[in-house]
Design a protein around this motif. Structure first.
Motif, short mmCIF file in Angstrom:
data_model
loop_
_atom_site.label_atom_id
_atom_site.label_comp_id
_atom_site.label_asym_id
_atom_site.label_seq_id
_atom_site.Cartn_x
_atom_site.Cartn_y
_atom_site.Cartn_z
N LYS A 20 0.86 -1.18 0.00
CA LYS A 20 0.00 0.00 0.00
C LYS A 20 0.90 1.23 0.00
CE LYS A 20 -0.32 -0.03 4.99
NZ LYS A 20 -1.13 -0.19 6.15
N LYS A 21 0.44 2.27 -0.66
CA LYS A 21 1.21 3.50 -0.72
C LYS A 21 1.04 4.25 0.58
CE LYS A 21 2.50 6.24 -4.44
NZ LYS A 21 2.14 6.96 -5.69
N VAL A 22 2.18 4.57 1.21
CA VAL A 22 2.12 5.28 2.48
C VAL A 22 2.57 6.72 2.35
CG1 VAL A 22 2.29 3.23 3.92
CG2 VAL A 22 4.38 4.35 3.18
N VAL A 23 3.39 7.03 1.35
CA VAL A 23 3.84 8.39 1.12
C VAL A 23 3.84 8.62 -0.37
CG1 VAL A 23 5.71 10.06 1.39
CG2 VAL A 23 5.30 8.38 3.18
N SER A 24 3.14 9.66 -0.82
CA SER A 24 3.11 9.99 -2.24
C SER A 24 4.35 10.75 -2.63
CB SER A 24 1.87 10.83 -2.56
OG SER A 24 0.72 10.07 -2.31
#
Length: 125
Positions: free
Chosen positions: A119-123
């Motif tokens: 999952k993306k935690v920081v863009s």
């Protein structure tokens, strides 16, 4: 003749600056990949917390976290062609097939067939 050479010498920096490198342009899928991704821990995954960090310069790192602290951070360069993501570490290469959805990444390691979800935690900044 000296005036022509002087004019050419003055114009040369502008010509060189205007010639950009198309390799710096990221595709839409590459843009979606840029950021920090954390493994989704399930019953089938190891209890370690692994993160991929992909930067827009096509560099990044694989991080291992224990209790929220980074205990290893291995840098790599990356390329993405279609859905094939290749990470080039010092002396080795890791190839995977990926699929991206909104803030989710599914990974299939080509050599082993092992799958992981992130999952993306920081863009991207």
């Amino acid at each position: 003749m000296k005036k022509i050479l002087l004019l050419l010498a003055i114009m040369l920096p502008f010509v060189l600056i205007s010639c950009g490198d198309d390799d710096d342009v990221l595709s839409p899928m590459e843009q979606d990949l840029v950021g920090e991704w954390a493994i989704i821990i399930t019953d089938n995954t190891q209890p370690d917390d692994f993160h991929f960090v992909f930067k827009k310069e096509r560099t990044g790192s694989r991080r291992r976290l224990v209790n929220g602290e980074v205990v290893s951070d291995v840098p790599f360069n990356w390329t993405l062609q279609g859905s094939t993501l290749t990470l080039n570490y010092a002396g080795q290469q890791l190839v995977m097939e990926i699929s991206l959805t909104i803030n989710q990444m599914h990974v299939v390691y080509v050599t082993t067939g092992v799958t992981e979800d992130y999952k993306k935690v920081v863009s991207a900044e």
